[in-house]
Design a protein around this motif. Structure first.
Motif, mmCIF file in Angstrom:
data_model
loop_
_atom_site.group_PDB
_atom_site.id
_atom_site.type_symbol
_atom_site.label_atom_id
_atom_site.label_comp_id
_atom_site.label_asym_id
_atom_site.label_seq_id
_atom_site.Cartn_x
_atom_site.Cartn_y
_atom_site.Cartn_z
ATOM 1 N N ARG A 1 83.658 -92.415 27.058
ATOM 2 C CA ARG A 1 82.359 -92.772 26.503
ATOM 3 C C ARG A 1 82.068 -91.955 25.252
ATOM 4 N NH1 ARG A 1 82.662 -89.952 30.901
ATOM 5 N NH2 ARG A 1 81.611 -87.939 30.998
ATOM 6 N N MET A 2 81.193 -92.475 24.434
ATOM 7 C CA MET A 2 80.732 -91.743 23.262
ATOM 8 C C MET A 2 80.032 -90.468 23.728
ATOM 9 S SD MET A 2 79.322 -94.973 21.028
ATOM 10 C CE MET A 2 78.694 -93.994 19.677
ATOM 11 N N GLU B 1 75.625 -88.554 15.659
ATOM 12 C CA GLU B 1 75.227 -89.859 15.143
ATOM 13 C C GLU B 1 75.559 -90.045 13.662
ATOM 14 O OE1 GLU B 1 70.974 -90.569 15.258
ATOM 15 O OE2 GLU B 1 70.571 -88.501 14.715
ATOM 16 N N TYR C 1 73.568 -87.718 21.592
ATOM 17 C CA TYR C 1 73.861 -88.637 20.491
ATOM 18 C C TYR C 1 73.480 -88.037 19.139
ATOM 19 C CZ TYR C 1 73.776 -92.847 17.622
ATOM 20 O OH TYR C 1 73.984 -93.766 16.632
ATOM 21 N N LEU D 1 79.601 -91.377 12.829
ATOM 22 C CA LEU D 1 80.150 -92.619 13.363
ATOM 23 C C LEU D 1 80.790 -93.459 12.274
ATOM 24 C CD1 LEU D 1 77.251 -93.544 15.786
ATOM 25 C CD2 LEU D 1 79.338 -92.304 16.295
ATOM 26 N N ALA E 1 90.672 -92.887 20.170
ATOM 27 C CA ALA E 1 89.298 -92.419 19.945
ATOM 28 C C ALA E 1 89.205 -91.585 18.673
ATOM 29 C CB ALA E 1 88.833 -91.583 21.134
ATOM 30 N N TYR E 2 88.030 -91.611 18.069
ATOM 31 C CA TYR E 2 87.731 -90.692 16.978
ATOM 32 C C TYR E 2 87.128 -89.449 17.610
ATOM 33 C CZ TYR E 2 89.012 -93.719 13.199
ATOM 34 O OH TYR E 2 89.740 -94.472 12.328
ATOM 35 N N THR F 1 83.442 -89.689 19.311
ATOM 36 C CA THR F 1 82.342 -90.364 18.616
ATOM 37 C C THR F 1 82.402 -91.874 18.854
ATOM 38 O OG1 THR F 1 83.582 -90.499 16.546
ATOM 39 C CG2 THR F 1 82.140 -88.580 16.849
ATOM 40 N N THR F 2 83.531 -92.470 18.632
ATOM 41 C CA THR F 2 83.746 -93.891 18.911
ATOM 42 C C THR F 2 85.155 -94.040 19.465
ATOM 43 O OG1 THR F 2 84.552 -94.356 16.676
ATOM 44 C CG2 THR F 2 82.206 -94.682 17.063
ATOM 45 N N PHE F 3 85.431 -95.191 20.075
ATOM 46 C CA PHE F 3 86.744 -95.377 20.663
ATOM 47 C C PHE F 3 87.032 -96.853 20.856
ATOM 48 C CE2 PHE F 3 83.780 -95.175 24.133
ATOM 49 C CZ PHE F 3 84.230 -96.118 25.046
ATOM 50 N N CYS F 4 88.292 -97.120 21.123
ATOM 51 C CA CYS F 4 88.754 -98.478 21.396
ATOM 52 C C CYS F 4 89.713 -98.412 22.582
ATOM 53 C CB CYS F 4 89.484 -99.021 20.168
ATOM 54 S SG CYS F 4 90.326 -100.582 20.445
#
Length: 143
Positions: free
Chosen positions: A101-102, A140, A136, A143, A77-78, A56-59
């Motif tokens: 990527r998301m 969505e 998405y 997030l 990442a989540y 879903t999201t990441f760093c």
């Protein structure tokens, strides 16, 4: 550990991911909670989840720090497991960090069975499945 945490941890020992929900139509949380945090309704059901999901999201971690066990760059990442209503944080490897990527579909890579304990550390990391990215709209709200 609470009863919910206990069934989650026992499941990990067996190579299973077990979440909890309040009942039919309730949200599935992994790790499970004693109650739904939005309604306060107690968790009543155990739900076994697959070890596949969506980023879903990441760093991308680029900065080294004291005690670090993984050499940067790497991805935290989540991951929203299929069937879950809340993502959890884990590593994504087996791919160049710039390609994460998301919406990317990933699967758990488990450590060898003889290393398993009652720990989420039984999953070494997540890796891409090669499946098409999730739309998405499918994540969505997570997030």
């Amino acid at each position: 550990a609470s009863a919910e945490e206990s069934f989650y941890l026992r499941g990990l020992r067996e190579g299973r991911l077990i979440g909890g929900r309040t009942g039919p139509g309730g949200k599935v949380y992994i790790p499970p909670r004693s109650a739904d945090p939005t309604t306060g309704e107690p968790t009543r059901e155990q739900v076994e989840l697959p070890d596949r999901g969506i980023v879903t999201t990441f760093c991308i971690v680029n900065v080294p720090f004291r005690g670090q066990q993984i050499k940067p760059p790497y991805v935290a990442a989540y991951v929203l497991l299929d069937g879950a209503d809340i993502p959890f944080l884990h590593l994504v490897t087996e791919i160049d960090p710039s390609e994460v990527r998301m919406g990317m579909r990933v699967r758990a890579v488990w450590k060898p069975r003889d290393e398993w304990t009652e720990s989420p550390g039984n999953i070494s990391h997540f890796e891409p499945t090669g499946e098409p990215d999730a739309p998405y709209s499918s994540y969505e709200k997570h997030l």
